[in-house]
Design an enzyme around this catalytic site. Structure first.
Site, PDB file in Angstrom:
ATOM      1  CD  GLU A  10      -4.516   6.576   2.253  1.00 33.83           C
ATOM      2  OE1 GLU A  10      -4.634   5.628   1.456  1.00 33.83           O
ATOM      3  OE2 GLU A  10      -3.502   6.757   2.960  1.00 33.83           O
ATOM      4  CB  SER A  29      -2.626  -0.525  -2.547  1.00 35.80           C
ATOM      5  OG  SER A  29      -3.449   0.019  -1.530  1.00 35.80           O
ATOM      6  CG  HIS A  77      -1.572   1.363   1.410  1.00 40.31           C
ATOM      7  ND1 HIS A  77      -2.609   1.825   0.621  1.00 40.31           N
ATOM      8  CD2 HIS A  77      -1.277   2.375   2.250  1.00 40.31           C
ATOM      9  CE1 HIS A  77      -2.938   3.048   0.993  1.00 40.31           C
ATOM     10  NE2 HIS A  77      -2.144   3.414   1.974  1.00 40.31           N
ATOM     11  CG  HIS A 124       0.633   6.558  -0.205  1.00 40.12           C
ATOM     12  ND1 HIS A 124      -0.233   7.624  -0.127  1.00 40.12           N
ATOM     13  CD2 HIS A 124       0.156   5.628   0.659  1.00 40.12           C
ATOM     14  CE1 HIS A 124      -1.197   7.349   0.750  1.00 40.12           C
ATOM     15  NE2 HIS A 124      -0.989   6.137   1.240  1.00 40.12           N
TER      16      HIS A 124
HETATM   17 FE    FE Z   1      -2.148   5.318   2.851  1.00 37.21          FE
END
Ligand code: FE
Ligand code: PHE
Length: 284
Positions: free
Chosen positions: A165, A184, A119, A124
């Site tokens: 997010e 993700s 993730h 990111h």
């Molecule tokens: Fe995150």
């Protein structure tokens, strides 16, 4: 904990990853590649391909940081897990992205409660290769330290949730994903764009700051930006008066719908187009 420094960073210890852990990374990576080619925004796909060292297995943060730093001045720092808010914001404000090191087990491919290295890095880091987004994340870190001082962190946290997010972006080819929590997740990358159930609303700063979110299920509402420049421009003003104004307004349910909301139509069935050179030209 042993080996944790005062700023909560640790050594990644890349040599210690097992072949099974690298294999899990590759499995997740290849699965997402197939889903995201036509679902992620161009800025993300671009960043990911320029971070080519991420394809072969769990990346060595130092090698990845060297590429990232040349692009936007950011580096990755390893942390043992979630760190205190103040520490997290302070790292972002200094262009250091805190990443966990551990990877989920093979029986957890689809869902994990806490962030893992897949993730944090796959989700990111590619967006941090984009100069505008890179500046937005640093500004968010500074804004986080301020929100903490002012006692309004929950409202700022919603902005992070619904942009960094779980954000979507409108492109000439339709909606695309830029939020890491979606990027993700195999299930949510499909659900957020193709499922008729969630609502997709035009991004509005105060609306986002009032909207509570769910951490245990797919989102019921996604907010859609028109561009990263627009997102950064909307978040640049001093939030102090906005926090004061919102303090008197009720919070909204994750699935709330207001008369002034501007909703995108529910997705149609059918193929989605690949982002090609032509559609990129249409965006400049
Ligand atoms: Fe995150
Ligand atoms: N402008 C915000 C403030 O005054 C800081 C910020 C910038 C927050 C970008 C989030 C994203 O607090």
């Amino acid at each position: 904990m042993d080996g944790v420094r005062p700023d909560f960073t640790i050594a990644q210890d890349w040599q210690a990853y097992t072949e099974e852990e690298h294999a899990i990374w590759r499995l997740l990576f290849e699965r997402q590649q197939k889903l995201l080619a036509q679902r992620a925004c161009r800025e993300y796909l671009d960043g990911l391909s320029r971070l080519g060292v991420a394809a072969g297995g769990i990346p060595d943060f130092r090698r990845l940081s060297d590429i990232l730093e040349r692009a936007t001045g950011w580096r990755i720092v390893a942390v043992p897990g979630l760190v205190p808010d103040e520490v997290f914001f302070a790292h972002l404000a200094r262009r250091r992205f805190p990443s966990t090191c551990f990877i989920r087990r093979r029986d957890q491919l689809d869902y994990l409660q806490e962030p893992d290295v897949f993730h944090d890095i796959y989700g990111h880091v590619p967006m941090l290769m984009n100069p505008v987004f890179a500046d937005y994340m640093q500004a968010y870190g500074e804004g986080g330290l301020k929100a903490l001082r002012l006692g309004h962190l929950p409202r700022l946290a919603r902005l992070y949730w619904y942009t960094v997010e779980f954000g979507l972006i409108a492109t000439p080819d339709g909606l695309r994903i830029y939020g890491s929590g979606i990027l993700s997740s195999a299930g949510e990358s499909v659900y957020c764009l193709d499922d008729p159930r969630p609502q997709r609303l035009r991004f509005d700063l105060k609306r986002v700051m009032r909207t509570r979110y769910r951490i245990d299920d797919f989102q019921q509402t996604y907010f859609v930006i028109a561009s990263f420049e627009e997102l950064f421009a909307a978040t640049r003003p001093d939030f102090t008066p906005i926090y004061r104004e919102l303090a008197d307004q009720p919070d909204l349910d994750p699935a709330a719908r207001l008369p002034e909301d501007r909703a995108f139509p529910a997705p149609l069935r059918g193929g989605r187009k690949k982002i090609g050179p032509q559609s990129i030209a249409a965006q400049v």
